[in-house]
Design an enzyme around this catalytic site. Structure first.
Site, PDB file in Angstrom:
ATOM      1  N   SER A 151      -8.123   6.877   0.662  1.00 16.60           N
ATOM      2  CA  SER A 151      -8.423   5.483   0.383  1.00 16.60           C
ATOM      3  C   SER A 151      -8.569   4.682   1.680  1.00 16.60           C
ATOM      4  O   SER A 151      -9.415   5.009   2.517  1.00 16.60           O
ATOM      5  CB  SER A 151      -7.332   4.901  -0.535  1.00 16.60           C
ATOM      6  OG  SER A 151      -7.733   3.678  -1.083  1.00 16.60           O
ATOM      7  N   ASP A 176     -11.652  10.111  -1.062  1.00 18.14           N
ATOM      8  CA  ASP A 176     -12.077   8.926  -1.809  1.00 18.14           C
ATOM      9  C   ASP A 176     -11.886   7.654  -0.977  1.00 18.14           C
ATOM     10  O   ASP A 176     -11.065   6.779  -1.327  1.00 18.14           O
ATOM     11  CB  ASP A 176     -11.324   8.810  -3.139  1.00 18.14           C
ATOM     12  CG  ASP A 176     -12.157   8.098  -4.202  1.00 18.14           C
ATOM     13  OD1 ASP A 176     -13.388   8.315  -4.234  1.00 18.14           O
ATOM     14  OD2 ASP A 176     -11.599   7.314  -4.992  1.00 18.14           O
ATOM     15  N   HIS A 252      -8.934   8.119  -8.583  1.00 14.23           N
ATOM     16  CA  HIS A 252      -8.745   7.835  -7.162  1.00 14.23           C
ATOM     17  C   HIS A 252      -7.719   8.807  -6.562  1.00 14.23           C
ATOM     18  O   HIS A 252      -7.895   9.320  -5.455  1.00 14.23           O
ATOM     19  CB  HIS A 252      -8.265   6.391  -7.003  1.00 14.23           C
ATOM     20  CG  HIS A 252      -8.350   5.845  -5.616  1.00 14.23           C
ATOM     21  ND1 HIS A 252      -9.454   6.022  -4.805  1.00 14.23           N
ATOM     22  CD2 HIS A 252      -7.465   5.091  -4.891  1.00 14.23           C
ATOM     23  CE1 HIS A 252      -9.245   5.402  -3.644  1.00 14.23           C
ATOM     24  NE2 HIS A 252      -8.044   4.845  -3.671  1.00 14.23           N
TER      25      HIS A 252
END
Length: 324
Positions: A151, A176, A252
């Site tokens: 992230s 991601d 995610h």
């Protein structure tokens, strides 16, 4: 996995709280960033040694000849909990590594997403400075260094590569990479293939926020993997796409779950080069240029966009059995 409440707060920040006044930000500084070291001689979850740049006595069990893996968490997460600790265990089961977690949780604390985004370049520069010191003063083997970020941590890994002075970062895995505040931003402001000799991206929740995604879908690396199309993962949208976020950022978080399984898993994440998910589902993707294994053991000689399917539950990989 990122807590569901934190993801909701992240979305609030995207739609209005991004202009929050400085007084609303946490009272954290770069002094609150810590670098936690695990090796095979101190592999217990709470047995990490804190590295301090300039202090050779803090190196403890650091072995300059071993490969060094840097783990970088994202928003509303920590370096001494959740996936970095699990990843540390997988890596030290595989072999002898210096595993360093970047613990920047106070700067990445919910609900202050804008503060976390603003801290990415600074923490990246601080991480680069530590790695330069480990290379120059402690003899770290630069060829064995890689950074793995999830992230916001993916972009922070890119900032680390951008700021290194004594060597070039060989390998980055972006799991991601975060989308909010990075959509339509120039490559210099986010993770990009120029940040390391080889950049691998694993897209698991990459689409627009209005489509219940918090990851970037863009081609960003030397190789970009799109498991199950890269937007929503199997089992994460029961009750609709928005349930994907409400149940804790299911898709995610699958990025780091896939990557961790790839370290020691019995089955490889075999992927095919393809132009898009629809073509893949139609059977139009062949391995004429070579199929590629996603994750820790990726072949760094191939490039392009690759697609694959995974199982809903562990083992996630569907490749043929791998003999060890």
């Amino acid at each position: 996995m990122v807590p569901s409440t934190s993801l909701l707060l992240l979305l609030v920040g995207v739609f209005g709280a991004a202009t929050a006044a400085p007084r609303d930000a946490p009272r954290a500084t770069l002094d609150d960033v810590h670098f936690l070291l695990w090796t095979r001689s101190n592999s217990g979850d709470d047995q990490y040694v804190e590295l301090t740049e300039g202090d050779l006595s803090s190196l403890g069990p650091f072995n300059s000849a071993d490969p060094t893996v840097v783990l970088v968490h994202g928003f509303a997460n920590s370096g001494n909990g959740s996936w970095p600790v699990d990843a540390k265990t997988e890596l030290l089961t595989l072999g002898s590594y210096n595993v360093i977690a970047v613990e920047w949780s106070q700067l990445a604390a919910a609900p202050f997403y804008p503060t976390a985004v603003a801290s990415v370049p600074q923490v990246g520069a601080l991480t680069a400075s530590l790695l330069d010191w480990l290379h120059d003063a402690a003899g770290m083997d630069a060829s064995g260094v890689q950074a793995i970020g999830h992230s916001l941590g993916a972009h922070l890994s890119g900032a680390t590569g951008q700021n290194l002075k004594s060597f070039r970062l060989p390998f980055i895995t972006g799991m991601d990479p975060a989308g909010p505040s990075f959509f339509n931003e120039p490559a210099s402001s986010r993770l990009d293939k120029t940040d390391a000799d080889f950049v691998q991206i694993i897209h698991t929740n990459g689409c627009g926020v209005l489509d219940a995604c918090v990851g970037l879908p863009d081609v960003m690396g030397h190789v970009d993997f799109y498991p199950n199309g890269g937007e929503h993962q199997p089992g994460c949208t029961i009750g609709g796409d928005w349930m994907d976020l409400l149940v804790g950022g299911c898709s995610h978080g699958k990025a780091f779950k896939y990557w961790m399984e790839s370290i020691n898993g019995e089955y490889p994440f075999t992927s095919r080069p393809c132009q898009d998910w629809e073509t893949y589902l139609a059977g139009g993707c062949e391995c004429s240029q070579g199929c590629l294994e996603m994750g820790f053991h990726v072949d760094r000689s191939l490039e392009g966009s690759y697609y694959l399917e995974t199982n809903m539950n562990k083992p996630y990989a569907q490749g043929a059995f791998r003999s060890h």
